[in-house]
Design a protein around this motif. Sequence first.
Motif, PDB file in Angstrom:
ATOM      1  N   ILE A 143       0.920  -1.115   0.039  1.00  0.00           N
ATOM      2  CA  ILE A 143       0.089  -0.017   0.089  1.00  0.00           C
ATOM      3  C   ILE A 143       0.738   1.185   0.043  1.00  0.00           C
ATOM      4  CG2 ILE A 143      -1.910   1.390   1.326  1.00  0.00           C
ATOM      5  CD1 ILE A 143      -2.662  -1.704   0.079  1.00  0.00           C
ATOM      6  N   GLY A 144       0.847   1.767  -1.083  1.00  0.00           N
ATOM      7  CA  GLY A 144       1.986   2.884  -1.304  1.00  0.00           C
ATOM      8  C   GLY A 144       1.523   4.086  -1.442  1.00  0.00           C
ATOM      9  N   VAL A 145       1.284   4.913  -0.480  1.00  0.00           N
ATOM     10  CA  VAL A 145       0.742   6.280  -0.327  1.00  0.00           C
ATOM     11  C   VAL A 145       1.727   7.359  -0.423  1.00  0.00           C
ATOM     12  CG1 VAL A 145      -0.523   8.031   1.262  1.00  0.00           C
ATOM     13  CG2 VAL A 145      -0.927   5.583   1.413  1.00  0.00           C
ATOM     14  N   ASN A 146       1.316   8.348  -1.576  1.00  0.00           N
ATOM     15  CA  ASN A 146       2.125   9.372  -1.765  1.00  0.00           C
ATOM     16  C   ASN A 146       1.560  10.603  -1.406  1.00  0.00           C
ATOM     17  OD1 ASN A 146       4.271   7.786  -2.864  1.00  0.00           O
ATOM     18  ND2 ASN A 146       3.764   8.471  -5.063  1.00  0.00           N
ATOM     19  N   HIS A 147       2.194  11.495  -0.803  1.00  0.00           N
ATOM     20  CA  HIS A 147       1.859  13.013  -0.294  1.00  0.00           C
ATOM     21  C   HIS A 147       1.001  13.640  -1.268  1.00  0.00           C
ATOM     22  CE1 HIS A 147       3.050  17.140   1.110  1.00  0.00           C
ATOM     23  NE2 HIS A 147       1.991  16.825   1.702  1.00  0.00           N
ATOM     24  N   GLY A 148       1.450  13.766  -2.554  1.00  0.00           N
ATOM     25  CA  GLY A 148       0.938  14.831  -3.428  1.00  0.00           C
ATOM     26  C   GLY A 148      -0.245  14.089  -4.243  1.00  0.00           C
ATOM     27  N   GLU A 178      -9.790  -6.843   6.581  1.00  0.00           N
ATOM     28  CA  GLU A 178     -11.368  -7.533   6.339  1.00  0.00           C
ATOM     29  C   GLU A 178     -11.311  -8.946   5.409  1.00  0.00           C
ATOM     30  OE1 GLU A 178     -13.565  -4.265   4.763  1.00  0.00           O
ATOM     31  OE2 GLU A 178     -13.413  -3.097   6.750  1.00  0.00           O
ATOM     32  N   ARG A 179     -10.386  -8.877   4.637  1.00  0.00           N
ATOM     33  CA  ARG A 179     -10.257 -10.041   3.538  1.00  0.00           C
ATOM     34  C   ARG A 179      -9.331 -10.944   4.078  1.00  0.00           C
ATOM     35  NH1 ARG A 179     -12.141  -5.538   2.303  1.00  0.00           N
ATOM     36  NH2 ARG A 179     -13.328  -5.271   0.430  1.00  0.00           N
ATOM     37  N   GLY A 180      -8.662 -10.873   5.138  1.00  0.00           N
ATOM     38  CA  GLY A 180      -7.885 -12.138   5.664  1.00  0.00           C
ATOM     39  C   GLY A 180      -6.602 -12.170   4.794  1.00  0.00           C
ATOM     40  N   PHE A 181      -5.966 -10.919   4.368  1.00  0.00           N
ATOM     41  CA  PHE A 181      -4.914 -10.883   3.496  1.00  0.00           C
ATOM     42  C   PHE A 181      -3.791 -10.250   4.030  1.00  0.00           C
ATOM     43  CE2 PHE A 181      -2.173  -9.447   0.040  1.00  0.00           C
ATOM     44  CZ  PHE A 181      -1.911 -10.366  -0.672  1.00  0.00           C
ATOM     45  N   ASP A 182      -2.793 -11.023   4.559  1.00  0.00           N
ATOM     46  CA  ASP A 182      -1.540 -10.708   5.428  1.00  0.00           C
ATOM     47  C   ASP A 182      -0.420 -10.176   4.968  1.00  0.00           C
ATOM     48  OD1 ASP A 182      -3.398 -10.968   7.560  1.00  0.00           O
ATOM     49  OD2 ASP A 182      -2.555 -13.546   7.704  1.00  0.00           O
ATOM     50  N   PRO A 183      -0.021 -10.732   3.613  1.00  0.00           N
ATOM     51  CA  PRO A 183       1.512 -10.209   3.233  1.00  0.00           C
ATOM     52  C   PRO A 183       1.477  -8.917   2.686  1.00  0.00           C
ATOM     53  CG  PRO A 183       0.417 -11.650   1.570  1.00  0.00           C
ATOM     54  CD  PRO A 183      -0.485 -11.593   2.745  1.00  0.00           C
ATOM     55  N   VAL A 184       1.377  -7.803   3.605  1.00  0.00           N
ATOM     56  CA  VAL A 184       1.203  -6.365   3.152  1.00  0.00           C
ATOM     57  C   VAL A 184       2.211  -5.677   3.673  1.00  0.00           C
ATOM     58  CG1 VAL A 184      -0.174  -4.307   3.218  1.00  0.00           C
ATOM     59  CG2 VAL A 184      -1.156  -6.654   3.067  1.00  0.00           C
ATOM     60  N   VAL A 185       2.853  -4.758   2.735  1.00  0.00           N
ATOM     61  CA  VAL A 185       4.015  -3.687   3.438  1.00  0.00           C
ATOM     62  C   VAL A 185       3.245  -2.334   2.980  1.00  0.00           C
ATOM     63  CG1 VAL A 185       6.392  -2.900   2.859  1.00  0.00           C
ATOM     64  CG2 VAL A 185       5.902  -5.310   2.562  1.00  0.00           C
ATOM     65  N   VAL A 186       3.797  -1.214   3.997  1.00  0.00           N
ATOM     66  CA  VAL A 186       3.082  -0.176   3.683  1.00  0.00           C
ATOM     67  C   VAL A 186       4.202   1.244   3.563  1.00  0.00           C
ATOM     68  CG1 VAL A 186       2.696   0.391   6.140  1.00  0.00           C
ATOM     69  CG2 VAL A 186       1.320   1.520   4.793  1.00  0.00           C
ATOM     70  N   SER A 187       3.927   1.938   2.619  1.00  0.00           N
ATOM     71  CA  SER A 187       4.933   3.248   2.661  1.00  0.00           C
ATOM     72  C   SER A 187       3.969   4.480   2.485  1.00  0.00           C
ATOM     73  CB  SER A 187       5.686   3.002   1.602  1.00  0.00           C
ATOM     74  OG  SER A 187       4.822   3.175   0.240  1.00  0.00           O
ATOM     75  N   TRP A 212      -1.235  -3.586  15.068  1.00  0.00           N
ATOM     76  CA  TRP A 212      -0.843  -4.025  13.852  1.00  0.00           C
ATOM     77  C   TRP A 212       0.633  -4.048  13.680  1.00  0.00           C
ATOM     78  CZ3 TRP A 212      -4.562  -0.616  10.277  1.00  0.00           C
ATOM     79  CH2 TRP A 212      -5.607  -0.795  10.478  1.00  0.00           C
ATOM     80  N   ASP A 213       1.118  -4.826  12.643  1.00  0.00           N
ATOM     81  CA  ASP A 213       2.512  -4.892  12.550  1.00  0.00           C
ATOM     82  C   ASP A 213       3.246  -5.179  11.224  1.00  0.00           C
ATOM     83  OD1 ASP A 213       1.579  -7.358  11.921  1.00  0.00           O
ATOM     84  OD2 ASP A 213       2.641  -8.403  13.510  1.00  0.00           O
ATOM     85  N   TYR A 214       2.545  -4.388  10.459  1.00  0.00           N
ATOM     86  CA  TYR A 214       2.960  -4.280   8.950  1.00  0.00           C
ATOM     87  C   TYR A 214       4.352  -3.957   8.982  1.00  0.00           C
ATOM     88  CZ  TYR A 214      -2.071  -5.412   8.105  1.00  0.00           C
ATOM     89  OH  TYR A 214      -3.090  -6.160   8.310  1.00  0.00           O
ATOM     90  N   PRO A 215       5.050  -4.347   8.064  1.00  0.00           N
ATOM     91  CA  PRO A 215       6.520  -3.893   7.639  1.00  0.00           C
ATOM     92  C   PRO A 215       6.293  -2.253   6.978  1.00  0.00           C
ATOM     93  CG  PRO A 215       6.361  -5.886   7.007  1.00  0.00           C
ATOM     94  CD  PRO A 215       4.883  -5.576   7.190  1.00  0.00           C
ATOM     95  N   LEU A 216       7.288  -1.613   7.276  1.00  0.00           N
ATOM     96  CA  LEU A 216       7.435  -0.250   6.644  1.00  0.00           C
ATOM     97  C   LEU A 216       8.533  -0.084   5.472  1.00  0.00           C
ATOM     98  CD1 LEU A 216       7.123   2.182   9.763  1.00  0.00           C
ATOM     99  CD2 LEU A 216       5.491   1.545   8.123  1.00  0.00           C
ATOM    100  N   HIS A 217       8.140   0.430   4.366  1.00  0.00           N
ATOM    101  CA  HIS A 217       9.156   0.731   3.363  1.00  0.00           C
ATOM    102  C   HIS A 217       9.389   1.994   3.404  1.00  0.00           C
ATOM    103  CE1 HIS A 217      10.025   0.338  -1.397  1.00  0.00           C
ATOM    104  NE2 HIS A 217       9.850   1.858  -0.891  1.00  0.00           N
ATOM    105  N   ASP A 247      11.582  -1.543   7.608  1.00  0.00           N
ATOM    106  CA  ASP A 247      12.284  -2.746   7.287  1.00  0.00           C
ATOM    107  C   ASP A 247      12.597  -2.939   5.633  1.00  0.00           C
ATOM    108  OD1 ASP A 247      10.983  -4.212   9.587  1.00  0.00           O
ATOM    109  OD2 ASP A 247       9.265  -2.946   8.924  1.00  0.00           O
ATOM    110  N   THR A 248      12.619  -1.909   4.910  1.00  0.00           N
ATOM    111  CA  THR A 248      13.039  -1.997   3.510  1.00  0.00           C
ATOM    112  C   THR A 248      13.050  -0.437   2.867  1.00  0.00           C
ATOM    113  OG1 THR A 248      12.934  -2.764   1.042  1.00  0.00           O
ATOM    114  CG2 THR A 248      10.747  -2.337   2.381  1.00  0.00           C
TER     115      THR A 248
END
Length: 589
Positions: A143-148, A178-187, A212-217, A247-248
């Motif tokens: 899930i890659g959020v960008n400021h702009g 909600e969908r039980g999908f775990d392999p997620v990284v966030v930025s 929550w414990d999602y890894p951070l990019h 984490d990356t």
Amino acid sequence: MRKYCDSLTAYARAATRPVAVGSVVIGGGNPVRIQSMTNTDTNDTEASAAQVRRIAGAGGEIVRLTAQGRREAANLAAIRARLREAGCSVPLVADIHFVPEAALVAAENVEKVRINPGNFNDRGGQFDRLVALCREHGTALRIGVNHGSLSAAVMERYGDTPEGMVASAVEYLALCRERGFDPVVVSLKSSNVRVMVQAYRLLAAEMRERSWDYPLHLGVTEAGDDMEGRIKSAVGIGALLADGLGDTIRVSLTEAPEREIPVARQLADYFAAREGHAPIPAVDESFYSPYEYRRRRSEPVEGVGGDRPPVIWSELPEALRGKVFYADIHSVGEVPDGRIVVLTTANGNGVAEQRAFFLRMEQAGKRNPVIVKRSYRERSLEALQVKAAADTGMLFLDGYGDGLWIENETPAGDGPSAAGGLSGAAAISAAGEARVGDAMSAAGGCSGKEQAAQMAGPGTPVPGADDTITPERIDALSLAILQAARVRISKAEYIACPSCGRTLYDLQETLAAIKARTAHLVGVKIGVMGCIVNGPGEMADADYGYVGAGPGRITLYRGREVVRRGIPQAEALDELVALLRADGKWREP
């Protein structure tokens, strides 16, 4: 204070879940992973595969490619097949904007898909289909959020703020849960380093409160090139790694992508070495403001402190240098009123100890102006730039420090150094283009072990390159750190994307030409973007924008407003100068 890390004084990496991206695992206590992104046309299988191999050969562990449409997403399968034929198993990531259908195709062909919540059109259940395909094929999701490029709904409620970025990420993370999908990284990326750091801290605090414990990019987007790009990245990424977040990482430079890898590796290794540092006294965290900028109040002493911008050491008169009071975390109680303090540290986690000093000064009600000092013994100019920016940038981002003193003593036997062995670092000039990283990348293999053996260390210059550390360069480095932290503006600033397969012109060459014409315009911020995906949104912090609008065509912006559309590129730089003149921003060099 909302807690975003385990401790402000004891270095420890945040606990995160492991997310497998092919054979590479992000998070879960694994080393910080290093990645980059190609700038080739994703439809060109051979060129893209060759560049992926160069990135991997330089030490990149994950490589991202743009997939702006279904055709490019489908060709990722051919690129991956070509790499596997060559014995290169580096995991691939598809970068998706605007076209959910491309994400659906890519999910079958790569190890991870990155989507931007701000422009992912979820009509017709596209996100559900994407999650289902990722689950079926063992594909991770970022899930890659960008400021702009926040969504209209987020902008209406939060504006383009760190809070808005966090809300955007949390919305999509909740959908995954909600969908039980775990392999997620966030930025949460921004070209504004202060916004970027505050956003990641807020997200870390939010995830702690939700368990929550999602890894951070981590990354500073559109950081630019040369010294500026390295320092902006080191200030932002370093401020977070210092507190165990991340984490990356990807260092985004407007240069050949394999040149990003040694910089990222230096950062990751530098902070990994902080485990087991000497104890730092506990502090009252209630005095800390990690989520908004509040400059520490100091009483001016002989032109230093108060509401004046931070100084650099060379600006202090010799007579004043002799009057400073040297202090560290253990001597807060000894600091006399009315004296300029030079803050030193010998702790392996120096940035945390110096932050603790400021918090103790606040608790004691002491208002002395403080000059932050860090000392190094570096041979490499690039290494000094990266370490000094990572060590000091966070303090200025948080409102601490009335001055900066960076000192480097070149180790004995490494040739003459100015000022009795004390010197500084500054811009990686055109001569710095010839680095060992480029020699490595030319080899084109995927296994970095043999190629790495050719290197004396990250950023080591090729013989003949100007890597000298001089007093003049310490001034340039110091000023660049203060500018990256947004506490003292001393030159023009360029918000330049690193280029990718969407780029519609030679971005490196164009950025160099724009710099040559406008570098003297102190305080002017110019966005140089390869395509509409990265502009105008991703140059949200720029005063003016130079954006690829089509092959050989450029659109000029004033802020987010289009001023001239579809200008022939041959005329675009002159038109940008004319716009600056018309707005009263131009002055002769």
